[in-house]
Scaffold this active site. Structure first.
Site, PDB file in Angstrom:
ATOM      1  N   ARG A 108       0.838  -1.191   0.000  1.00  0.00           N
ATOM      2  CA  ARG A 108       0.000   0.000   0.000  1.00  0.00           C
ATOM      3  C   ARG A 108       0.865   1.228   0.000  1.00  0.00           C
ATOM      4  O   ARG A 108       1.914   1.264   0.647  1.00  0.00           O
ATOM      5  CB  ARG A 108      -0.887   0.008   1.245  1.00  0.00           C
ATOM      6  CG  ARG A 108      -2.145  -0.796   1.047  1.00  0.00           C
ATOM      7  CD  ARG A 108      -3.201  -0.415   2.035  1.00  0.00           C
ATOM      8  NE  ARG A 108      -2.669  -0.362   3.391  1.00  0.00           N
ATOM      9  CZ  ARG A 108      -3.352   0.119   4.400  1.00  0.00           C
ATOM     10  NH1 ARG A 108      -4.569   0.598   4.219  1.00  0.00           N
ATOM     11  NH2 ARG A 108      -2.843   0.135   5.603  1.00  0.00           N
ATOM     12  N   SER A 177       7.446  -5.568   6.720  1.00  0.00           N
ATOM     13  CA  SER A 177       7.156  -6.604   7.720  1.00  0.00           C
ATOM     14  C   SER A 177       7.836  -7.930   7.376  1.00  0.00           C
ATOM     15  O   SER A 177       7.175  -8.948   7.147  1.00  0.00           O
ATOM     16  CB  SER A 177       5.654  -6.758   7.885  1.00  0.00           C
ATOM     17  OG  SER A 177       5.108  -5.512   8.241  1.00  0.00           O
ATOM     18  N   ASP A 230       5.062  -3.669  11.014  1.00  0.00           N
ATOM     19  CA  ASP A 230       3.638  -3.348  11.179  1.00  0.00           C
ATOM     20  C   ASP A 230       3.238  -3.145  12.648  1.00  0.00           C
ATOM     21  O   ASP A 230       2.365  -2.325  12.948  1.00  0.00           O
ATOM     22  CB  ASP A 230       2.752  -4.420  10.526  1.00  0.00           C
ATOM     23  CG  ASP A 230       3.117  -5.837  10.940  1.00  0.00           C
ATOM     24  OD1 ASP A 230       4.095  -6.002  11.701  1.00  0.00           O
ATOM     25  OD2 ASP A 230       2.428  -6.776  10.505  1.00  0.00           O
TER      26      ASP A 230
HETATM   27 MG    MG Z   1      -1.059  -7.061   8.771  1.00  0.00          MG
END
Ligand code: MG
Ligand code: ADP
Length: 499
Positions: A108, A177, A230
């Site tokens: 994103r 992440s 994250d």
């Molecule tokens: Mg997640």
């Protein structure tokens, strides 16, 4: 009555008798099967039991492992990684900031215009892009070029509601992440790829440098101000919304926790943060304690996994595994008790075919005939025509597995609170101290029975008085906006102003 008629009556009676015997036999067989399946459930319940005393032991072990992990590198199963995030958003942040969230097959990009205490989030926009599978196993440059190109395209669409002061670079918070070893807020070396990515040449490289070079190749004038995972992003987003947030817990496909620690309590810390605080990324999925209630199903699941011996806590509580544990229990019931008939349903033999969202749908089935359970068993496992009693048994298995996961997750949180001395009510009666834990992840968000169990267990562990000051709160999209907020609070312009 004639002879023929008498004969017919006798034959009929005999036939009726035979049918009755068959029915009774089948019923007895079914009852016997169910009794055996119920015995499997009873043993499972026994092994998964989490009485409060056991949870306290798990929590104490969590606290002790935290202390050990902070002492020195490799001293505990808990890595307790120093994040180099030494200040969290306060709400005063102002300006335009970008974020890039890469942690799976989608990434994103996001931009936000922050207006300080008064304006807060003035405007935000985001876009989601999926990564073509061949780029996940190709070359480092190809992957980062693809990401930087998407980012450049997104920047090009920046409208007039967003303002960048003259002469400034755009700044980016990068949520990445995957396991990285950081040495500053804006650099980190990739330890290994996970989640289907496999690009050998990136391993051992600084992912911020890789992204920066790719942005330069795109002619994009943007600087990475913060590299985070994250969980840290969730903590930052949570803190921005509520200044009493001190920890974040993710319960999604995997699980992790991060919290704010006093620098003095981190012997292994090699920097002196001005704030006196440092955010620690616990990597708590790898927690282990001899007090964790492990069953044969869990041991077999671990043995068959890609990372045996690792992430044991995660394998008991996270969304990736709960459905798989359920499948393993149902498979034993099928094999040992012929719960679903004489033949073991072949689909039930397929690892990970039963996902946690299926489990949660069955567990929440409130219909009188447990229709959802029937449909899931049929559609996912190819088992048609299940009786109410069989369905009910399946729900009971869901209950045991979810309850154990939620209760030991709560024990982990209680362990963090103990480490911080927040497990007791504030001593000063005038004190209004609140302790807020920001939660995120699809499991916590969507599996209502699980999250209710987690909350009630935490209350049980804390006791009435202490729980009055502890709040567990669902974060709204922490990892996206959180990274942009961290870019703001670690902005190089902010640092220039300070020095
Ligand atoms: Mg997640
Ligand atoms: P990720 O952890 O992959 O970043 P999420 O935080 O969205 O993504 O969590 C997704 C996970 O949440 C899924 O893998 C699944 O285990 C769990 N999940 C999603 N929906 C549900 C649901 N309805 N019930 C229970 N668990 C769910």
């Amino acid at each position: 009555m004639g002879k023929v008629a008498v004969g017919a009556a006798v034959v009929c009676a005999a036939a009726a008798c035979a049918v009755a015997v068959l029915v009774v036999r089948r019923r007895m067989r079914t009852t016997g099967r169910r009794a055996r399946a119920e015995e499997v459930l009873r043993v499972l319940e026994e092994r998964c039991a989490t009485p409060i005393g056991k949870l306290r032991e798990v929590a104490d072990d969590m606290t002790a492992e935290m202390v050990a992990g902070l002492q020195a590198e490799g001293a505990s199963k808990l890595k307790m990684l120093v994040s180099y995030v030494d200040n969290l958003p306060t709400g005063d942040e102002k300006g335009l900031f970008y974020a890039l969230d890469l942690g799976g097959t989608n990434f994103r990009v996001l931009r936000v215009q922050l207006g300080g205490k008064e304006g807060r989030v003035l405007k935000q926009e985001y876009e989601e892009v999926s990564i073509p599978p061949h780029l996940m196993v190709g070359s480092s440059n190809e992957l980062f070029d693809f990401i930087a190109a998407a980012l450049a395209k997104f920047v090009a669409s920046e409208g007039e509601d967003f303002h960048l002061p003259q002469g400034r670079h755009r700044e980016l918070g990068f949520t990445f992440s995957f396991p990285v070893k950081q040495s500053s807020i804006a650099s980190g070396i990739l330890i290994k790829w996970t989640k289907g990515f496999c690009i050998d040449e990136t391993v051992g490289e600084d992912v911020v440098a890789e992204l920066t070079k790719a942005m330069e190749r795109q002619g994009l004038d943007m600087k990475v101000a913060a590299l985070v995972n994250d969980t840290i992003g969730t903590l930052a987003g949570g803190r921005y919304d509520d200044s009493d947030v001190i920890a974040a817990v993710i319960l999604g496909t995997g699980t992790n926790a991060a919290y704010v620690e006093r620098a003095q309590a981190i012997p292994k810390l090699n920097v002196v943060p001005k704030s006196g605080e440092m955010v620690i990324n616990m990597e708590w999925g790898n927690f282990w304690s001899p007090h964790l209630p492990m069953t044969d199903y869990d041991k077999a699941l671990d043995f068959d996994s890609l990372n045996p011996g690792e992430q044991i806590y995660e394998k008991l509580i996270s969304g990736m595994y709960l459905g798989e544990i359920l499948r393993r229990v149902l498979l034993r019931m099928a094999k040992e008790a012929s719960l679903f008939g004489d033949i073991v349903p072949s689909k039930l033999e397929i690892p990970f075919v039963l996902r946690t969202p299926h489990m949660s749908a069955m567990h929440h089935d409130a219909s009188p005939d447990l229709k959802v359970v029937g449909t899931k068993l049929k559609e996912v496992l190819g088992i048609p025509n299940t009786s109410w009693k069989t369905r009910k048994l399946v729900v009971n298995v869901c209950d045991v597995i979810a309850k154990r996961g939620a209760r030991i997750a709560a024990a982990g949180i209680y362990g963090i609170l103990k480490k911080l001395g927040r497990d007791t009510a504030p001593t000063d009666t005038a004190s209004k101290r609140r302790t807020v834990i920001a939660m995120d992840g699809g499991l916590y968000e969507h599996y209502a029975i699980f999250s209710k169990w987690l909350q009630s267990t935490l209350r049980e562990l804390l006791g009435e008085e202490a729980s009055a000051s502890v709040v567990v709160k669902l974060a709204n999209d922490g990892s996206g906006i959180g990274a942009a907020l961290l870019a703001a609070s670690h902005s190089q312009y902010l640092k220039l102003q300070e020095s």
